[in-house]
Scaffold this active site. Structure first.
Site, PDB file in Angstrom:
ATOM      1  N   GLY A 123      -7.554 -15.454   4.915  1.00 26.54           N
ATOM      2  CA  GLY A 123      -8.105 -15.977   3.664  1.00 26.54           C
ATOM      3  C   GLY A 123      -9.621 -16.019   3.624  1.00 26.54           C
ATOM      4  N   SER A 124     -10.277 -15.067   4.298  1.00 32.33           N
ATOM      5  CA  SER A 124     -11.747 -15.079   4.218  1.00 32.33           C
ATOM      6  C   SER A 124     -12.220 -14.688   2.817  1.00 32.33           C
ATOM      7  CB  SER A 124     -12.371 -14.197   5.297  1.00 32.33           C
ATOM      8  OG  SER A 124     -12.112 -12.839   5.054  1.00 32.33           O
ATOM      9  N   ASN A 125     -11.477 -13.830   2.137  1.00 28.40           N
ATOM     10  CA  ASN A 125     -11.823 -13.534   0.737  1.00 28.40           C
ATOM     11  C   ASN A 125     -11.569 -14.746  -0.160  1.00 28.40           C
ATOM     12  OD1 ASN A 125     -12.777 -10.670   0.179  1.00 28.40           O
ATOM     13  ND2 ASN A 125     -11.051 -10.308   1.574  1.00 28.40           N
TER      14      ASN A 125
ATOM     15  N   ARG B 133       2.345  -8.567  -0.053  1.00 32.12           N
ATOM     16  CA  ARG B 133       3.587  -8.271  -0.772  1.00 32.12           C
ATOM     17  C   ARG B 133       3.237  -7.423  -1.978  1.00 32.12           C
ATOM     18  NH1 ARG B 133       7.722  -9.053   2.031  1.00 32.12           N
ATOM     19  NH2 ARG B 133       9.039  -9.198   0.197  1.00 32.12           N
TER      20      ARG B 133
ATOM     21  N   ASN C 287      -6.837  -7.220  -7.397  1.00 34.62           N
ATOM     22  CA  ASN C 287      -6.622  -7.072  -5.954  1.00 34.62           C
ATOM     23  C   ASN C 287      -7.892  -6.540  -5.311  1.00 34.62           C
ATOM     24  OD1 ASN C 287      -5.161  -6.887  -3.444  1.00 34.62           O
ATOM     25  ND2 ASN C 287      -4.991  -4.673  -3.768  1.00 34.62           N
TER      26      ASN C 287
ATOM     27  N   HIS D 291      -9.161  -4.215  -2.028  1.00 32.03           N
ATOM     28  CA  HIS D 291      -8.629  -3.260  -1.055  1.00 32.03           C
ATOM     29  C   HIS D 291      -9.787  -2.700  -0.235  1.00 32.03           C
ATOM     30  CE1 HIS D 291      -5.809  -0.389   0.615  1.00 32.03           C
ATOM     31  NE2 HIS D 291      -6.703   0.558   0.400  1.00 32.03           N
TER      32      HIS D 291
ATOM     33  N   GLY E 197       1.802   0.399  -9.252  1.00 29.48           N
ATOM     34  CA  GLY E 197       1.671   1.229  -8.050  1.00 29.48           C
ATOM     35  C   GLY E 197       0.994   0.473  -6.921  1.00 29.48           C
TER      36      GLY E 197
ATOM     37  N   ASP F 149      -2.194   0.007  -4.990  1.00 25.80           N
ATOM     38  CA  ASP F 149      -3.645   0.220  -5.007  1.00 25.80           C
ATOM     39  C   ASP F 149      -4.060   1.324  -5.982  1.00 25.80           C
ATOM     40  OD1 ASP F 149      -3.808  -1.706  -2.900  1.00 25.80           O
ATOM     41  OD2 ASP F 149      -3.363  -0.137  -1.444  1.00 25.80           O
TER      42      ASP F 149
ATOM     43  N   GLU G 109     -16.737  -7.164   1.032  1.00 24.47           N
ATOM     44  CA  GLU G 109     -15.647  -7.719   0.215  1.00 24.47           C
ATOM     45  C   GLU G 109     -16.002  -9.111  -0.278  1.00 24.47           C
ATOM     46  OE1 GLU G 109     -11.628  -7.406   1.765  1.00 24.47           O
ATOM     47  OE2 GLU G 109     -12.208  -5.771   3.082  1.00 24.47           O
TER      48      GLU G 109
HETATM   49  C1  GRF Z   1      -9.032  -7.715   3.451  1.00 28.05           C
HETATM   50  O1  GRF Z   1      -9.580  -6.631   4.166  1.00 28.05           O
HETATM   51  C2  GRF Z   1      -8.482  -7.233   2.133  1.00 28.05           C
HETATM   52  O2  GRF Z   1      -9.229  -6.203   1.564  1.00 28.05           O
HETATM   53  C3  GRF Z   1      -7.124  -6.728   2.537  1.00 28.05           C
HETATM   54  O3  GRF Z   1      -6.668  -7.664   3.493  1.00 28.05           O
HETATM   55  C4  GRF Z   1      -7.780  -8.279   4.122  1.00 28.05           C
HETATM   56  C5  GRF Z   1      -7.634  -9.754   3.916  1.00 28.05           C
HETATM   57  O4  GRF Z   1      -8.555 -10.495   4.644  1.00 28.05           O
HETATM   58  N1  GRF Z   1      -6.288  -6.557   1.379  1.00 28.05           N
HETATM   59  P1  GRF Z   1      -8.706 -12.052   4.381  1.00 28.05           P
HETATM   60  O5  GRF Z   1      -7.329 -12.696   4.527  1.00 28.05           O
HETATM   61  O6  GRF Z   1      -9.277 -12.250   3.008  1.00 28.05           O
HETATM   62  O7  GRF Z   1      -9.641 -12.531   5.461  1.00 28.05           O
END
Ligand code: GRF
Length: 220
Positions: free
Chosen positions: A16-18, A95, A111, A113, A147, A149, A178
């Site tokens: 969950g760093s994003n 998922r 999303n 990616h 689809g 991505d 990101e």
């Molecule tokens: C990220 O690289 C994201 O692009 C991919 O999964 C990773 C998730 O990282 N879909 P985090 O859980 O947000 O740290």
């Protein structure tokens, strides 16, 4: 939008760093969105802790506890609707989501990616990039379609692939981008500066890049 700030859900499966980057952005008074709900399909995901720490309701919804994908997605959608969610951000959510789920949040599921789409869809995008020997890698935030991505692109960031890179070092360089890109993309869509248009996106004229291009390797 309620109270002027768009209501986001963030769906995760892991670190969950994003999610953290989005929580941090939303903590800024002038950010046009707030995270109102975090859901993980993996009950042990560290991201759930991040949500709780930020005072955001965190829900573990283990997909294994449901008899079918449809049942899981119905419960997920119900949870999000209950929280009054307007936008859904997938952030390391492992998922696939079906057209039925997307229909509940039409044009409002994003999303992130870790590749410059349309290259290297699916799992292990950074490894795929290294295997193909690309010189520029990066990340993409896109609208989700049925689809994998494949949805319309909202924003991208590029990073160089450096000599000696392995999957871990390249992934870390991409991940740092990101964390900047996802809040930027959320800001663009919730303020209507980037909108869905058919199978593509329209960027409002006032959105301009600070750089015209990124190149690697640079000129000798
Ligand atoms: C990220 O690289 C994201 O692009 C991919 O999964 C990773 C998730 O990282 N879909 P985090 O859980 O947000 O740290």
């Amino acid at each position: 939008m309620s109270g002027g700030r768009a209501r986001l859900a963030v769906l995760i499966s892991g670190s969950g760093s994003n999610l953290q980057a989005l929580l941090d952005a939303c903590a800024q008074a002038d950010f046009p969105a707030q995270v109102v709900c975090v859901v993980s399909n993996v009950p042990t995901a560290f991201g759930l802790e991040r949500a709780r720490k930020a005072g955001v309701p965190a829900v573990a919804l283990d997909h294994n506890a449901f008899g079918s994908r449809a049942d899981f997605e119905r419960a997920l959608g119900d949870e999000l609707e209950k929280a009054g969610v307007e936008w859904v951000c997938l952030a390391g959510f492992m998922r696939l989501v079906s057209a039925d789920f997307l229909a509940r949040f039409p044009g409002r599921v994003l999303n992130i990616h870790p590749s410059l789409l349309p290259a290297f869809t699916g799992l292990h995008a950074q490894r795929q990039a290294l295997e193909r020997g690309v010189k520029i890698a990066g990340c993409t935030v896109h609208f989700v379609d049925a689809g994998t991505d494949t949805g319309p692109i909202i924003a991208q960031a590029a990073v160089p692939v450096l000599p000696g890179d392995d999957e871990a070092s390249l992934s870390a360089r991409i991940l740092a981008e990101e964390h900047k890109l996802y809040p930027l993309a959320v800001r663009l869509v919730v303020t209507g500066k980037v909108t869905l248009e058919g199978t593509g996106t329209r960027v409002a004229a006032q959105v301009t890049g600070s750089e015209q291009s990124l190149r690697s390797p640079g000129a000798p």
